[in-house]
Design an enzyme around this catalytic site. Sequence first.
Site, short mmCIF file in Angstrom:
data_model
loop_
_atom_site.label_atom_id
_atom_site.label_comp_id
_atom_site.label_asym_id
_atom_site.label_seq_id
_atom_site.Cartn_x
_atom_site.Cartn_y
_atom_site.Cartn_z
N LYS A 82 -11.76 -1.61 -3.52
CA LYS A 82 -12.46 -0.05 -4.13
C LYS A 82 -11.57 0.99 -3.61
O LYS A 82 -12.58 2.04 -3.78
CB LYS A 82 -13.95 -0.91 -2.74
CG LYS A 82 -13.09 -0.37 -1.18
CD LYS A 82 -14.83 -1.15 -0.67
CE LYS A 82 -14.08 -2.29 0.77
NZ LYS A 82 -12.47 -1.44 1.55
N LYS A 100 -7.41 -7.58 -9.08
CA LYS A 100 -8.80 -7.82 -8.86
C LYS A 100 -9.72 -6.48 -7.97
O LYS A 100 -8.71 -5.38 -8.28
CB LYS A 100 -8.61 -8.51 -7.56
CG LYS A 100 -8.18 -7.52 -6.01
CD LYS A 100 -7.93 -8.07 -4.59
CE LYS A 100 -8.23 -7.12 -4.16
NZ LYS A 100 -9.54 -6.09 -3.57
N LYS A 137 1.00 -1.22 -0.02
CA LYS A 137 -0.40 -0.39 0.45
C LYS A 137 0.72 1.04 0.06
O LYS A 137 0.16 2.42 -0.77
CB LYS A 137 -0.90 -0.10 1.20
CG LYS A 137 -2.25 -1.65 0.95
CD LYS A 137 -3.69 -1.19 1.69
CE LYS A 137 -4.53 -1.90 0.71
NZ LYS A 137 -5.92 -1.74 1.25
P1 ATP Z 1 -9.30 -1.76 -0.43
O1 ATP Z 1 -8.99 -1.08 -1.83
O2 ATP Z 1 -9.84 -0.45 0.05
O3 ATP Z 1 -8.85 -2.60 0.36
P2 ATP Z 1 -10.83 -3.88 -1.67
O4 ATP Z 1 -11.39 -3.81 -2.23
O5 ATP Z 1 -9.68 -4.43 -1.19
O6 ATP Z 1 -10.33 -2.69 -1.26
P3 ATP Z 1 -11.23 -4.40 1.11
O7 ATP Z 1 -12.07 -3.62 2.92
O8 ATP Z 1 -9.96 -4.58 1.79
O9 ATP Z 1 -11.62 -4.58 -0.09
O10 ATP Z 1 -11.69 -6.46 1.79
C1 ATP Z 1 -13.00 -6.31 1.87
C2 ATP Z 1 -13.42 -8.28 1.57
O11 ATP Z 1 -13.44 -8.16 0.49
C3 ATP Z 1 -12.48 -8.69 1.85
O12 ATP Z 1 -12.33 -9.96 2.81
C4 ATP Z 1 -11.46 -9.28 0.72
O13 ATP Z 1 -10.97 -10.34 0.70
C5 ATP Z 1 -12.60 -9.37 -0.54
N1 ATP Z 1 -12.57 -9.23 -1.50
C6 ATP Z 1 -11.70 -7.62 -1.48
N2 ATP Z 1 -11.44 -7.90 -2.95
C7 ATP Z 1 -12.53 -8.79 -3.92
C8 ATP Z 1 -12.86 -8.92 -4.81
N3 ATP Z 1 -12.27 -8.24 -6.38
N4 ATP Z 1 -12.45 -10.36 -5.34
C9 ATP Z 1 -13.63 -11.40 -4.02
N5 ATP Z 1 -13.26 -10.53 -2.99
C10 ATP Z 1 -13.02 -9.28 -2.62
MG MG Z 2 -7.83 -5.02 0.36
#
Ligand code: ATP
Ligand code: MG
Length: 360
Positions: free
Chosen positions: A227, A224, A119
């Site tokens: 968000k 992937k 990050k």
């Molecule tokens: P950030 O960019 O803020 O890290 P993120 O989309 O990676 O956001 P997280 O808050 O890190 O989301 O993770 C929240 C949950 O969503 C976790 O359980 C993670 O495993 C799941 N998750 C995140 N991205 C994906 C994806 N692309 N497909 C399936 N599951 C996901």
């Molecule tokens: Mg994440």
Amino acid sequence: MSKPVILTGLRANNDLHIGNYFGALLPLIDMAKNHADEYEINLFVPDLHSFTTPIDHAQLHGQIMHNLKLFVAAGLPLDHPNIHIYRQSYVPAHSELTWILDCFTGMGEMNRMTQFKDKSQKLLEVKPGEGYAGITLAKEQQISVGLFNYPVLMAADILLYGATYVPVGDDQTQHLEFARDIAGRMNNKFGELFIVPKAVKEQHEFFGKEQGLRIKDLSDPSRKMSKSDETGKGIIFLGDSPAEASKKVMAATTDSAGTIHHDMDKQPGISNLLQIHALASGEELTDVIGKYDGQTRYGDLKKDVAASVSAMLTDFQAKLTQVDEAALMTKLESDEKQMNEVANATLLRVQQAVGLRAKA
Ligand code: ATP
Ligand code: MG
């Protein structure tokens, strides 16, 4: 807490996307429903974790409440006494325990955390003046101590409630190991203070690690959906209108192979679309693959994916408007009161152990 505790949180740094929905939210709600009779289920919004990387603070409060509504719209029952929902910052013991744990944590331990490395690297790649998470960066570009310290706060989140089971994705396994290490270290030094959460392997056995569902970014299927990558184009947010979502699907990056095959390495964009179609329509992936395999018109597949995603969003958004906000607020406030009692009892034990409070 008398029953074993399962604990999990979803960061509120932005709207959730369909990857979070299918990969985290739905499994989490299923898990809560299936285990609520034998376990305490702590489902919290880690709001203090929300700005370890830059966010738009004008949005945060609304986002926290919105995420809680998403839980309910996705099916979380509000009437089960063993399911607890709360906002991390409404239980001040999280911050207080973090400070104490900080003082028993080595810089080197935190330096080894790959999520911090990833990050912070990502932050360094953003040039001054370029947007990050929808805001213009200047000073915010600096890598915060909060990002460095993230695993300690996460350890406090877990240890305050004596949680045994914490579902973690691959990006969090190191943090869980740290929570186990610091709990063990404190127990060795001060006597039994904490319940040590189960090791990653046992977590996976318990939750039946569903082989890491990872929905890919539509515009760059080598990554992937995330968000915080708010370039927007490749991410379908739960709040996207069906028209916006369809546009993103129709513009999805594919390949020049010319024939549809499910092959994550050679055709990641197409494979991702097949996966999304299966999830959005509720069909089995193997059936979806069977239906499209060998076809040559990518546009037709995209249209079908756009239709199933639109239908899913329409349905979900309708459920969201029906969430009883008053009932949610009542549950939230009553759970936060209860969680403060549990967390404060642990904190007091620790304060006594380190000499901040007189021993009972
Ligand atoms: P950030 O960019 O803020 O890290 P993120 O989309 O990676 O956001 P997280 O808050 O890190 O989301 O993770 C929240 C949950 O969503 C976790 O359980 C993670 O495993 C799941 N998750 C995140 N991205 C994906 C994806 N692309 N497909 C399936 N599951 C996901
Ligand atoms: Mg994440």
